[in-house]
Design an enzyme around this catalytic site. Structure first.
Site: not given
Ligand code: AHR
Length: 501
Positions: A175, A294
């Site tokens: 990110e 994610e």
């Molecule tokens: O999954 C929780 C968080 O969400 C992670 O650390 C990050 O990559 C995202 O913003």
């Protein structure tokens, strides 16, 4: 005009693509209790010699996780990989700025690889491109993957791991578009670092598979421009671009929440369009794959209200307790991924244990399945083979966030070895059953093997420490297959897995 019945035609000749086993990945971050008292708890009664909880290992295997991304997440952007190697008593305690926690490093690289071998999953290693860069990435790659005879590879051997870890899949940071990220960069800055890191890693091993950071969500102000700029730098050097998305019910708008997959599918379509636009500009035949590394339901508003800890060890963070409604949404997100199996070839449910997770644990106590465990486990088990094209003709309803949305969200997979077909379907109506008819014209299937349903009269029903089996899948009634037509009734707000053989 719909007569109230949802319909589609299934023909095995019309394929979206092969489903990559990597679509059923998950994610273990050094965050809260995902690692400590989650997968790893040396004092737990079920712990093995390595300190891994055997009760959790059994649940992870049952969940059917194929890939595990590690060690973050936001955590990775300040992480020094060496801290988690070598004798445990010499490993440093560090501040983790991302989650304002203290990291003991008792669990590190070797423990992660051991965990993966025990659950039969593939590594997906994230690199720190926040506070670190090309040199440290190369050192980690050599430590992990070189057989021996150099300082770094012998260091791994001296730490007890003679065999290289064989990590193929690497994330080039996490990110990096997000201002919250330690070492956050502009697209130009990140594109250069990603390209240089990728180029150097390929000098060591041309066969590595590399994921460039895409946007942290479709709503980021830099979305799409970020992907285009990064890929202009790195198109020929990377294999994947990442996508992240989390969904939650806002202001009691459950209809919109149940339609979250509308956003996920548009996100995927928009990233595909952006990648292919850059490919066209570069006159490249290469197609960039998507790594949805994610995704989940996450009540971020609750997390923001709770605030961050004051440097605690393994604090209780992001421990969302999922309802049956959340599980139906998660099932719909799985359908969205399967519907794009031609381009989404890696996906990681974030996360695996305790932290926005399908598996919960108590320190020294039991482990249990959240409601969201079930759709993931069923999709991983039955959603293999080829994803078939499904275009639904469905009654619709109006949602505040996404406008008019079909009540039926569905996909299907076919196992060519057995000819078996599995339909995955969600009824988005909160109150009404949805009649379904599927024309199975070209499919050589003669009977319904099973119809699993996840639904509940109480949309807030959930599994807890005190009632760990409150919500489980049950058998759907009245599902028939005759004269080439499948007929079923999908309960209000339900996730359905219908298997035909
Ligand atoms: O999954 C929780 C968080 O969400 C992670 O650390 C990050 O990559 C995202 O913003």
């Amino acid at each position: 005009m719909s007569d109230g019945t949802a319909r589609f035609t299934l023909d095995p000749a019309f394929t979206i693509g092969d489903v990559s086993p990597r679509l059923f990945g998950s994610f273990v971050e050094h965050l809260g209790r995902c690692v400590y008292t989650g997968v790893f708890e040396p004092d737990h009664p079920t712990a093995d010699a390595a300190g891994l909880r055997r009760d959790v290992l059994a649940l992870v295997r049952e969940l059917g996780v194929t890939v595990v991304r590690y060690p973050g997440g936001n955590f990775v952007s300040g992480h020094r990989w060496e801290d988690g190697t070598g004798p445990v008593e010499r490993r440093p305690r560090r501040l983790d700025l991302a989650w304002r926690s203290t990291e003991t490093n008792r669990f590190g690289l070797s423990e992660y690889i051991d965990f993966l071998r025990k659950v039969d999953a593939e590594p997906m290693m994230a690199l720190n491109l926040g506070t670190r860069g090309v040199a440290e990435a190369l050192e980690l790659q050599e430590y992990a993957n070189h057989p021996g005879g150099t300082e770094l590879s012998q260091r791994r051997v001296s730490h007890g791991d003679k065999e290289p870890y064989g990590i193929r899949l690497w994330c080039l940071g996490n990110e990096m578009d997000g201002p919250w990220q330690t070492g956050h960069k502009t697209a130009e800055e990140y594109g250069r670092v990603a390209a240089e890191t990728a180029r150097a890693m390929r000098q060591f091993d041309p066969g590595v598979e590399l994921v460039a950071c895409g946007s942290s969500s479709q709503s980021m102000p830099t979305f799409a421009a970020w992907e285009a700029t990064v890929l202009e730098e790195a198109y020929d050097l990377v294999d994947f671009v990442s996508l992240h998305a989390y969904y939650e019910e806002v202001d009691g708008d459950r209809d919109s929440f149940l339609a979250s997959a509308v956003d996920m599918e548009s996100f995927i379509d928009n990233v595909v369009a952006t990648c292919d636009h850059v490919g066209a500009r570069l006159k490249s035949k290469k197609r960039i794959q998507l790594s949805f590394d994610e995704w989940n339901v996450w009540y971020q508003a609750r997390f923001r209200d709770a605030g961050l800890p004051e440097w605690d060890e393994a604090p209780r963070l992001l421990e969302d307790n999922y309802s049956v409604t959340d599980a139906v949404v998660l099932g719909s997100l799985l359908i969205a991924l399967l519907r794009h199996a031609d381009r989404v070839t890696v996906a990681c449910l974030a996360q695996l244990v305790n932290v926005i997770a399908p598996i919960m644990t108590e320190p020294g106590g039991p482990a249990w399945k959240q409601t969201t465990f079930f759709p993931f486990a069923q999709a991983s088990r039955y959603g293999r083979g080829r994803a078939l094209r499904v275009d639904v003709d469905s009654p619709v309803h109006e949602t505040a966030r996404y406008g008019e949305v079909p009540l039926l969200h569905a996909t299907a997979t076919m196992d060519d070895a057995t000819g078996a077909i599995t339909l995955f379907a969600v009824n988005r109506s909160l109150s009404e059953p949805l009649p379904l008819e599927v024309d199975l014209r070209g499919a050589a299937v003669g009977k319904v093997i099973g119809h699993g349903v996840l639904a509940d009269a109480d949309p807030e029903a959930r599994n807890t420490l005190d009632a760990p089996d409150r919500v489980t899948p049950r058998t759907g009634q009245g599902t028939t297959l005759a004269d080439g037509t499948l007929r079923a009734t999908l309960e209000p707000m339900s996730w359905n897995v219908i298997r035909l053989g």
